[in-house]
Enzyme design. Structure first.
Site, mmCIF file in Angstrom:
data_model
loop_
_atom_site.group_PDB
_atom_site.id
_atom_site.type_symbol
_atom_site.label_atom_id
_atom_site.label_comp_id
_atom_site.label_asym_id
_atom_site.label_seq_id
_atom_site.Cartn_x
_atom_site.Cartn_y
_atom_site.Cartn_z
ATOM 1 N N GLY A 169 -5.183 3.904 33.293
ATOM 2 C CA GLY A 169 -5.832 3.559 34.474
ATOM 3 C C GLY A 169 -5.579 2.064 34.761
ATOM 4 O O GLY A 169 -5.335 1.586 36.187
ATOM 5 N N ASP A 197 -17.620 2.555 33.379
ATOM 6 C CA ASP A 197 -18.691 3.259 34.259
ATOM 7 C C ASP A 197 -19.756 3.680 33.396
ATOM 8 O O ASP A 197 -20.866 2.930 33.588
ATOM 9 C CB ASP A 197 -17.959 4.740 34.520
ATOM 10 C CG ASP A 197 -18.452 5.805 35.255
ATOM 11 O OD1 ASP A 197 -19.740 5.495 35.760
ATOM 12 O OD2 ASP A 197 -18.097 6.970 35.301
ATOM 13 N N ASP A 230 -7.169 7.458 38.869
ATOM 14 C CA ASP A 230 -6.690 8.831 39.387
ATOM 15 C C ASP A 230 -7.808 9.628 39.521
ATOM 16 O O ASP A 230 -8.880 9.522 38.975
ATOM 17 C CB ASP A 230 -5.513 9.423 38.314
ATOM 18 C CG ASP A 230 -6.410 9.822 37.199
ATOM 19 O OD1 ASP A 230 -7.151 8.829 36.460
ATOM 20 O OD2 ASP A 230 -6.557 10.743 36.316
#
Ligand code: IMP
Ligand code: MG
Length: 177
Positions: A48, A106, A162
């Site tokens: 990422g 996250d 993504d």
């Protein structure tokens, strides 16, 4: 910027390419000021962070080196919480100033395992630089040194991030509808 379809979900515009560029420039300047004379090693976490890392290092004005590591804990839109893959660090980082470059923190569980495994290799200084954090989802205490954007708990794509492999090339960041 309009609503777009990525794989099978609709996403709407969230952070423009201009806003991203402005924050990346600011982070690059801060890192350059903080790490003058330290020859940092940037460790960009694949997949990422490849877009963010490429833009960020071009805003860094002090000598540095860069290497890439792969970790993966996500399936679809939910974190699996455990690292499924860690692909090789070849550098000896003992005594070095290391800056992890990540796309998004996250739950923080990916970063937690990564920090723990890297600390065991005894770097002199280990810092975290992330494009995004979702503070509302954080499940572990992390000292995040550099962060461009704090965002709500919604799933996003673009600028390297993504949705099941799609959307990484979008120049802006979009949020799921
Ligand atoms: P964590 O372990 O829950 O912090 O998950 C971190 C990894 O999950 C990141 O490196 C991303 O690859 C992925 N991830 C977390 N949130 C998103 C999102 O909103 N869109 C795309 N990927 C995400
Ligand atoms: Mg990632």
């Amino acid at each position: 910027m309009d609503t777009i379809l990525v794989k099978d979900r609709y996403f709407k515009p969230f952070i423009t390419a201009d806003e991203i560029a402005r924050r990346v420039e600011e982070l690059g300047a801060r890192i350059s000021a903080d790490l003058q004379g330290r020859n940092p090693l940037f460790l960009a976490i694949l997949n990422g962070s490849f877009v963010f890392a490429a833009d960020l290092v071009r805003q860094v004005t002090v000598p540095f080196s860069i290497s890439f590591m792969r970790v993966s804990s996500y399936e679809g839109m939910a974190s699996t919480g455990t690292l499924r893959e860690v692909l090789g660090l070849t550098e000896d980082i003992e005594g070095c100033t290391v800056v992890i470059i990540e796309d998004i923190i996250d739950s923080g569980l990916t970063m937690r395992s990564l920090v723990d495994s890297l600390k065991a290799l005894r770097p002199a200084d280990l810092r975290i630089c992330t494009l995004l954090t979702k503070p509302g989802n954080l499940q572990t205490q992390l000292d995040i040194d550099y962060c461009a954007f704090e965002i709500p708990n919604d799933f996003i794509v673009g600028y390297g991030l993504d949705y099941d492999g799609f959307g990484r090339g979008l120049p802006e960041i979009y949020v799921v509808e």
